[in-house]
Design an enzyme around this catalytic site. Structure first.
Site, short mmCIF file in Angstrom:
data_model
loop_
_atom_site.label_atom_id
_atom_site.label_comp_id
_atom_site.label_asym_id
_atom_site.label_seq_id
_atom_site.Cartn_x
_atom_site.Cartn_y
_atom_site.Cartn_z
N LYS A 161 2.13 -22.15 -18.67
CA LYS A 161 0.64 -22.11 -18.72
C LYS A 161 -0.15 -23.66 -18.30
O LYS A 161 -1.18 -23.53 -18.55
CB LYS A 161 0.57 -22.01 -20.21
CG LYS A 161 1.08 -20.42 -20.60
CD LYS A 161 0.74 -19.91 -22.02
CE LYS A 161 0.88 -18.45 -22.26
NZ LYS A 161 2.29 -17.95 -21.82
C1 PLP Z 1 2.66 -16.72 -21.52
C2 PLP Z 1 3.77 -16.36 -20.95
C3 PLP Z 1 4.14 -15.38 -20.13
C4 PLP Z 1 3.29 -13.93 -19.88
O1 PLP Z 1 2.13 -14.36 -19.26
P1 PLP Z 1 0.95 -13.53 -19.43
O2 PLP Z 1 -0.34 -14.16 -18.53
O3 PLP Z 1 0.69 -13.46 -20.78
O4 PLP Z 1 1.21 -12.03 -19.02
C5 PLP Z 1 5.38 -15.22 -19.73
N1 PLP Z 1 6.29 -16.25 -19.73
C6 PLP Z 1 5.94 -17.49 -20.30
C7 PLP Z 1 7.17 -18.42 -20.74
C8 PLP Z 1 4.92 -17.66 -20.98
O5 PLP Z 1 4.73 -18.63 -21.69
#
Ligand code: PLP
Length: 470
Positions: free
Chosen positions: A112
């Site tokens: 993120k």
């Molecule tokens: C947010 C997240 C995901 C999922 O991503 P999306 O865009 O919501 O599908 C997968 N792995 C981790 C570690 C995350 O923080």
């Protein structure tokens, strides 16, 4: 570039407006009116270039003239300077023709950061230009809160309030939210659950007087700017592995469908992606939808990959809009059905489109542990549980595929972010990277508040600088 809502009943907005609005006023999500496309020479030219330069090439067409190219370049350079790897998102080979794309070298060790670091700079830039301020309120079960606080700390025009359930996030996750000392970031431990936190945030958005007073904004993955920033690494990875002359497949650990939708967008923009694999854990709503043609909510089960413990994949609405030929009436009916009866059906055309566009596999907790041990013994590579879901899905979905097509698994978090799960599976506790050594001893600062909407709203209002700033 103008943006349209998936539900067709909100005004068209430009990039700047979409960035600040997040959700459309008709409840829909924004998408660009058309997809910009890159020809093969352009894609080939990305190979070997620094990440931040490719980011500008990919993102600029979406931004239009709301942010100048020079300013965008500066923001991208700064956003990716704070990553702990010079390549920003390096590829690591773990098997014959199989690679892991490490997206976790940012300040909070989760993918993120890639989007949030740029989003924060874009928001500051736009607010500065407008002479206005905004207040961001979000709820987190773990990763999003830390990434948002880290990205916005010290911002002059943005205050960030993150609600997390007291005692229910991991120590590493809590400390990522509570150790930044900047005055504009506020970590709030709510005496309640994650669902309570999310309900309080929703209530604040629905309280229009409050919303206007504090100039409320959101940064969850329904914000289009986050998706845009994630498109970059698909181009970077594929061009490094020989695109456009060689096709590349991707397997993506999926929760809210944001990350994999960025891959779909890259494909629409002309990237030679062979297969896109939706990887889920035991919360398998998307693999079930692909298999049965019926999108059906069930209860969430807790797993070792908590960021994928989700039962509504919000960004799937963006795909429904695209795959139906941008039929906003159909999207409205599907979302109404979901609200009324927790399910909707894909019609034959939509089901066929989804089968064409994606493969999908889910991993049980046994599969995840087995996959982590197998990869560790086979290549010495330590994958954490979200990534393991991706590797598992890649193996299952792409077995028997053309072996000349490289397979890339997106790695969304660093193993040290989930030390208990990793210790349970491998017997060893992964260490935090050197640059985060202070995390577990730095002083913490957070506010504990009762699970009461009026108490939380009053706290936000007392501490938000946007009030009276217009
Ligand atoms: C947010 C997240 C995901 C999922 O991503 P999306 O865009 O919501 O599908 C997968 N792995 C981790 C570690 C995350 O923080």
């Amino acid at each position: 570039m103008d943006y349209v809502s998936t539900r067709g009943e909100a005004p068209k907005l430009n990039f700047e407006e979409v960035l600040l609005a997040g959700l459309a006023r008709d409840g829909g999500l924004y998408l660009p009116e058309r997809w910009p496309t890159f020809d093969q020479d352009r894609v080939a030219s990305f190979a070997g270039r620094p990440f931040h330069e490719v980011a500008v090439e990919v993102i600029h067409p979406f931004v239009g003239n709301t942010v100048g190219r020079e300013a965008l370049s500066e923001m991208a350079r700064e956003a990716y300077e704070c990553f702990g790897h010079a390549a920003v998102t390096p590829l690591v080979q773990i098997d014959n023709n199989r690679f892991v794309l490490e997206l976790f070298h940012g300040p909070t060790l989760a993918f993120k950061d890639v989007a949030m670091q740029l989003l924060a700079r874009l928001m500051e830039h736009v607010l500065q230009k407008r002479g206005s301020k905004t207040t961001i309120v979000g709820a987190t079960s773990g990763d999003t809160g830390g990434a948002a606080i880290e990205a916005f700390r010290g911002a002059s025009n943005v205050d960030v309030f993150i609600l997390f359930p007291e005692g229910r996030v991991s120590d590493v996750q809590r400390r990522m939210m509570t150790t930044p000392a900047d005055k504009n970031v506020h970590a709030i431990a709510v005496r309640g659950t994650f669902d309570d936190c999310q309900a309080h945030v929703k209530a604040m958005f629905n309280n229009h007087a409050f919303r206007d007073r504090v100039q409320l904004s959101g940064v969850n993955s329904i914000n289009w700017a986050r998706i845009v920033a994630q498109i970059t690494y698909y181009f970077v990875a594929a061009s490094a592995l020989g695109a456009p002359h060689r096709r590349v497949s991707f397997s993506v650990p999926t929760g809210n469908f944001g990350d994999i939708f960025a891959g779909y967008a890259a494909k629409r923009m002309g990237l030679a992606i062979d297969r896109l694999v939706i990887a889920s854990n035991e919360n398998d709503i998307l693999p079930r939808t692909l298999a049965t043609g019926s999108y059906e909510m069930r209860g969430v089960v807790a797993t070792t990959s908590p960021s994928m413990d989700i039962q509504i994949s919000s960004n799937f609405e963006r795909y429904l809009f695209e795959a139906s030929g941008r039929d906003s009436g159909a999207v409205r009916r599907q979302m109404e059905s979901l609200k009324q009866s927790q399910r909707f059906e894909l019609d034959a055309k939509l089901a066929a489109a989804m089968e064409q566009d994606f493969l999908a596999e889910s991993a049980s907790e046994v599969d995840v542990a087995g996959c982590i041990r197998k990869v560790l013994s086979g290549s010495g590579y330590l994958a954490e549980p979200h990534t393991a879901c991706g590797i598992h899905a890649c193996e299952k979905a792409l077995q028997g595929d053309d072996r000349s097509v490289p397979q890339v698994v997106l790695s969304t978090a660093h193993p040290a972010k989930f030390p208990d799960a990793m210790e349970g599976i491998t017997g060893a506790r992964p260490q935090l990277p050197e640059r985060l050594q202070g995390l577990m001893s730095d002083p913490e600062r957070f506010k504990v508040l009762d699970n009461d909407a009026s108490v939380i709203e009053a706290y936000v209002e007392d501490n938000a600088r946007a009030i009276g700033a217009g």
